[in-house]
Design a protein around this motif. Sequence first.
Motif, mmCIF file in Angstrom:
data_model
loop_
_atom_site.group_PDB
_atom_site.id
_atom_site.type_symbol
_atom_site.label_atom_id
_atom_site.label_comp_id
_atom_site.label_asym_id
_atom_site.label_seq_id
_atom_site.Cartn_x
_atom_site.Cartn_y
_atom_site.Cartn_z
ATOM 1 N N THR A 1 1.036 4.178 -2.859
ATOM 2 C CA THR A 1 0.790 5.589 -2.539
ATOM 3 C C THR A 1 1.943 6.461 -3.035
ATOM 4 O O THR A 1 1.721 7.536 -3.616
ATOM 5 N N ASP B 1 -7.652 5.500 -0.745
ATOM 6 C CA ASP B 1 -7.204 4.153 -0.388
ATOM 7 C C ASP B 1 -6.989 3.387 -1.692
ATOM 8 O O ASP B 1 -7.840 2.620 -2.144
ATOM 9 N N LYS C 1 0.838 -1.200 0.000
ATOM 10 C CA LYS C 1 0.000 0.000 0.000
ATOM 11 C C LYS C 1 0.879 1.259 0.000
ATOM 12 O O LYS C 1 0.597 2.224 -0.712
ATOM 13 N N THR D 1 -9.780 2.732 -6.289
ATOM 14 C CA THR D 1 -9.709 2.764 -4.833
ATOM 15 C C THR D 1 -10.523 1.613 -4.242
ATOM 16 O O THR D 1 -11.392 1.040 -4.915
ATOM 17 N N SER D 2 -10.255 1.303 -3.003
ATOM 18 C CA SER D 2 -10.976 0.203 -2.350
ATOM 19 C C SER D 2 -12.479 0.466 -2.311
ATOM 20 O O SER D 2 -13.275 -0.473 -2.341
ATOM 21 N N ASP E 1 -5.866 11.051 0.850
ATOM 22 C CA ASP E 1 -6.577 10.037 1.619
ATOM 23 C C ASP E 1 -7.132 8.888 0.774
ATOM 24 O O ASP E 1 -7.798 7.994 1.309
#
Length: 145
Positions: free
Chosen positions: A79, A121, A75, A96-97, A119
């Motif tokens: 990022t 994810d 992760k 994104t998730s 932010d």
Amino acid sequence: MDTAPSPEPIRFDTKIAVLLRADLEPWQRLNVTSFLVSGLGTQLPEVIGEPYEDADGVPYLPMFRQPVMVFEATKETLTAAHARALSRALPRAVFTSDLFATGHDRDNRAAVRAVPTADLDLVGLAVYGPKNAVDKVVKGARMHP
């Protein structure tokens, strides 16, 4: 139409890369990859080759003109890759998730729009550009097994 393959290997000065988060389930990896690469073809016509046709003259849709390299990473590496793609202003697509819980494009776009960049994810990133720049973006990732 010349159908004989060229004896010379084709070298590309650009690269298409997909970076997937390593903790995804197999079905998620496939789903995320297919969604991500679909974004590149819609905005970057230079990545699309010529239409296909079989020996009977049946036509098929064109596909990417070059291979898509698929990588996996943590992760944190994903990022960091996203930040590098942004800093280089490379064409990119994100997954994104939150998108695993939506059912269509409108909700997908709303889910991404609702979260500030820092932010997100991220579970997947597709990027296209000069080979060296894309290599720098995916630094720290490894080829998908």
